[in-house]
Design an enzyme around this catalytic site. Sequence first.
Site, PDB file in Angstrom:
ATOM      1  N   ASN A  61      48.079  59.379 113.259  1.00  0.00           N
ATOM      2  CA  ASN A  61      49.196  60.340 112.914  1.00  0.00           C
ATOM      3  C   ASN A  61      49.558  61.248 114.221  1.00  0.00           C
ATOM      4  OD1 ASN A  61      50.265  59.360 110.619  1.00  0.00           O
ATOM      5  ND2 ASN A  61      48.736  60.357 109.607  1.00  0.00           N
ATOM      6  N   GLY A  68      44.100  58.946 111.926  1.00  0.00           N
ATOM      7  CA  GLY A  68      44.188  59.511 113.337  1.00  0.00           C
ATOM      8  C   GLY A  68      45.241  59.164 114.332  1.00  0.00           C
ATOM      9  N   HIS A  90      51.274  75.065  99.291  1.00  0.00           N
ATOM     10  CA  HIS A  90      50.307  74.129  99.227  1.00  0.00           C
ATOM     11  C   HIS A  90      50.262  73.236 100.429  1.00  0.00           C
ATOM     12  CE1 HIS A  90      48.762  70.318  96.572  1.00  0.00           C
ATOM     13  NE2 HIS A  90      47.804  71.104  97.007  1.00  0.00           N
ATOM     14  N   THR A 105      43.672  66.630 103.407  1.00  0.00           N
ATOM     15  CA  THR A 105      42.380  67.030 103.918  1.00  0.00           C
ATOM     16  C   THR A 105      42.247  65.873 105.325  1.00  0.00           C
ATOM     17  OG1 THR A 105      41.593  67.523 101.891  1.00  0.00           O
ATOM     18  CG2 THR A 105      39.832  66.802 103.459  1.00  0.00           C
ATOM     19  N   LYS A 116      43.762  77.099  92.554  1.00  0.00           N
ATOM     20  CA  LYS A 116      45.210  76.999  92.384  1.00  0.00           C
ATOM     21  C   LYS A 116      45.901  78.127  91.561  1.00  0.00           C
ATOM     22  CE  LYS A 116      45.088  72.824  94.111  1.00  0.00           C
ATOM     23  NZ  LYS A 116      45.831  72.613  95.517  1.00  0.00           N
ATOM     24  N   SER A 129      48.901  66.480  95.837  1.00  0.00           N
ATOM     25  CA  SER A 129      47.520  66.434  95.739  1.00  0.00           C
ATOM     26  C   SER A 129      47.041  65.024  95.785  1.00  0.00           C
ATOM     27  CB  SER A 129      47.071  66.838  94.407  1.00  0.00           C
ATOM     28  OG  SER A 129      47.398  68.057  94.012  1.00  0.00           O
ATOM     29  N   ALA A 130      45.866  64.799  96.557  1.00  0.00           N
ATOM     30  CA  ALA A 130      45.383  63.342  97.110  1.00  0.00           C
ATOM     31  C   ALA A 130      46.479  62.466  97.827  1.00  0.00           C
ATOM     32  CB  ALA A 130      44.858  62.553  95.801  1.00  0.00           C
ATOM     33  N   CYS A 131      46.870  63.095  98.882  1.00  0.00           N
ATOM     34  CA  CYS A 131      47.971  62.466  99.569  1.00  0.00           C
ATOM     35  C   CYS A 131      47.746  62.479 101.070  1.00  0.00           C
ATOM     36  CB  CYS A 131      49.627  62.814  99.388  1.00  0.00           C
ATOM     37  SG  CYS A 131      50.168  62.165  98.054  1.00  0.00           S
ATOM     38  N   GLY A 132      46.407  63.050 101.208  1.00  0.00           N
ATOM     39  CA  GLY A 132      45.921  62.855 102.865  1.00  0.00           C
ATOM     40  C   GLY A 132      46.002  64.242 103.454  1.00  0.00           C
ATOM     41  N   ARG A 176      34.815  64.777  93.530  1.00  0.00           N
ATOM     42  CA  ARG A 176      35.320  65.570  94.674  1.00  0.00           C
ATOM     43  C   ARG A 176      33.887  66.218  95.480  1.00  0.00           C
ATOM     44  NH1 ARG A 176      40.816  67.678  95.212  1.00  0.00           N
ATOM     45  NH2 ARG A 176      41.905  66.630  93.554  1.00  0.00           N
ATOM     46  N   ASP A 236      44.272  72.763 102.381  1.00  0.00           N
ATOM     47  CA  ASP A 236      44.919  72.717 101.082  1.00  0.00           C
ATOM     48  C   ASP A 236      45.975  74.058 100.763  1.00  0.00           C
ATOM     49  OD1 ASP A 236      45.352  71.468  98.513  1.00  0.00           O
ATOM     50  OD2 ASP A 236      44.216  72.936  97.567  1.00  0.00           O
ATOM     51  N   TYR A 257      36.779  71.907  85.437  1.00  0.00           N
ATOM     52  CA  TYR A 257      37.306  71.088  86.427  1.00  0.00           C
ATOM     53  C   TYR A 257      37.516  72.085  87.497  1.00  0.00           C
ATOM     54  CZ  TYR A 257      39.951  68.511  89.744  1.00  0.00           C
ATOM     55  OH  TYR A 257      40.469  67.920  91.107  1.00  0.00           O
ATOM     56  N   GLY A 258      37.506  71.879  88.810  1.00  0.00           N
ATOM     57  CA  GLY A 258      37.725  72.706  89.928  1.00  0.00           C
ATOM     58  C   GLY A 258      39.227  73.369  89.739  1.00  0.00           C
ATOM     59  N   GLY A 259      40.279  72.577  89.735  1.00  0.00           N
ATOM     60  CA  GLY A 259      41.534  73.064  89.826  1.00  0.00           C
ATOM     61  C   GLY A 259      41.836  73.846  88.452  1.00  0.00           C
ATOM     62  N   ARG A 262      43.270  68.243  87.000  1.00  0.00           N
ATOM     63  CA  ARG A 262      43.915  69.287  86.379  1.00  0.00           C
ATOM     64  C   ARG A 262      44.685  68.721  85.336  1.00  0.00           C
ATOM     65  NH1 ARG A 262      48.014  69.813  89.431  1.00  0.00           N
ATOM     66  NH2 ARG A 262      47.520  68.616  91.003  1.00  0.00           N
ATOM     67  N   ASN A 313      38.961  60.557  91.233  1.00  0.00           N
ATOM     68  CA  ASN A 313      39.091  61.884  91.572  1.00  0.00           C
ATOM     69  C   ASN A 313      37.868  62.657  91.711  1.00  0.00           C
ATOM     70  OD1 ASN A 313      40.863  64.266  92.349  1.00  0.00           O
ATOM     71  ND2 ASN A 313      40.622  65.029  90.175  1.00  0.00           N
TER      72      ASN A 313
END
Length: 603
Positions: free
Chosen positions: A511, A509, A233, A260, A213, A255-258, A384, A284, A204-206, A76, A382
Amino acid sequence: MIYISRAKFKNPSVNAFIKQAQELFLPDQVYICDGSSEEDRWLKNKLVACGQLTPLNPKTFSDCFWTRSNPNDVARVEKFTVICSKDPGDAGPTNIHKDPTEMKKILGTLSAGGMKGRTMFVIPYCMGPIASKYSQVGVMVTDSEYVVINMNIMARVGQAVLDKLGASSDFVRGLHSVLDCNPERRWIAHFPEEDLIWSVGSGYGGNALLGKKCHALRIGSTRARRQGWMAEHMLIIKVKRPDGRAMYGTAAFPSACGKTNMAMLIPPAAYRQAGWEVTTIGDDIAWLNMGSDGRLYAINPEAGFFGVMSGTSEKTNPNFMHAVHRSSVLTNTAFNPDTREPWWEGMTDHDVYPPGLIDWRGNTYEIKKDENGKIIPAAHPNARGTVPAENCPSIDPQWDDPNGVPIDFILFGGRRTSGAPLVVQGRTWNEGVWLGATMSSEQTAAAEGKVGSLRFDPMAMLPFCGYHICDYFQHWLDMGKRLGDKAPKIFRINSFRKRGNSFLWPGFGENIRVLEWVFKRCMNEIDATESELGYMPRTTDINTEDLKLQPGVMEEMLNLDPDMLWDEMRQVDAQLLKFVSKLPAGLKEVHEQIKEHVAARVA
Ligand code: OXD
Ligand code: MN
């Protein structure tokens, strides 16, 4: 001009929009997508024929494709993402504002004739289940087949959407062209007053899958404020306990902090055997509406996952690993020509680079180091995977329930290697809002910028809130008032704390152990200690059995070091000062109280 419509519809507003787009971009052909599998196949074949898609091994990655983007177009672009409200004050201090008339002039010039020699695809899409009253229709045009096939995964697309829309003019309009994919001619522009998105110069996707987004968050958040709901989000999960009780929760991480990984969390064996289960509703974005019973209900507006591949493995996210093996598109991973499989760093415990590996730029990979001595990866950090939601083994049967799922808890979190505790609960809704509004995280590769630097990211919405952030905070406070005692409980978590180079908490897991405490708190089954930031577990309240934690780890993760806390409060102060002219009184009040408590502790 060739006009092909596989879809059937009679909607003057859609026709007028297509005509406008066509007169602007001047494509050779207009093609209206019906979202059928034949259409999808035809487009994929076309992209394979021109070398843009590489079919993966059908035995191991059935109906999956590998593709590479232009190297200048991998994330992004926040500095070219703009909010074009009439009043700059409506965009607020966290957005880049552009005057709508000026921006349309710039975009009009860039876009004029931009699709000459190309086909303009018209994608009718629906964010959310077709049958849901909470869902929204969008119609976007694009000159990118890649966008069409990815939108087919990420949203409900085609005839059913046009049938839902009928003759209504209530749809979000999206104009997209990759143009010449030039970073100097790249804009992701939002016109909230017109429900219009205009994105050029990026595939790009985003930036280009406009339902995600741009619609579901930036335009979505402005609609949500107007209409009294929330566009966030957030992942959405269901947690089931051995006693059969279940709770639904959402979690907002940058974004990208887990997100998923948490959305697809598999509890460790002992928990599974005891009967714990986590199922996935979304990874997301959550759209949260008040139901007729006064509770908050979440739908996942998306139909797929656009997950980060680097670091994804059988250990970190077995569900996503399973899901990516069918009908998926892998962008900017590396490619192993021997096995015809994608490859990325972190796929296995130790990176073993297969011989002949093709890197994300399309070159034969050679291990080289950058100026800091770090190995230059073969897959882009990044990279995807675009993956249908229904592929996911942990998908919840209610993931596309038109009514959504009732939310019991909301988690906020970030990537913080020091300072932030493992978990803390806001004593009230407003304190929870403060925990979200003041959260910070270390920058990741999902957006351009220096990876690792700390940035404040209120509710993980910094790049996605389409209006003034203080109005957004106020909207949160107002929603809390409306929800009253039916409001979900709010927590802030952090599983990224480090001692030296090692993470203190195993995360993933494990968590579930934090979720177990959250569950008990929501059920009023366990007391908590009170800290300056809110309620916290005692060190023995989180089950650490079988974890083999180093001595003192739990104490460290639940300790609020007064000096660090004070330092953080000063940073929060500086942050909130940027919003001072409009900071809601409700939030200011909480902030002053918390600051006072922290000051008393350091005194
Ligand atoms: C995403 C992001 O792709 O947040 O979800 O960047
Ligand atoms: Mn995201």
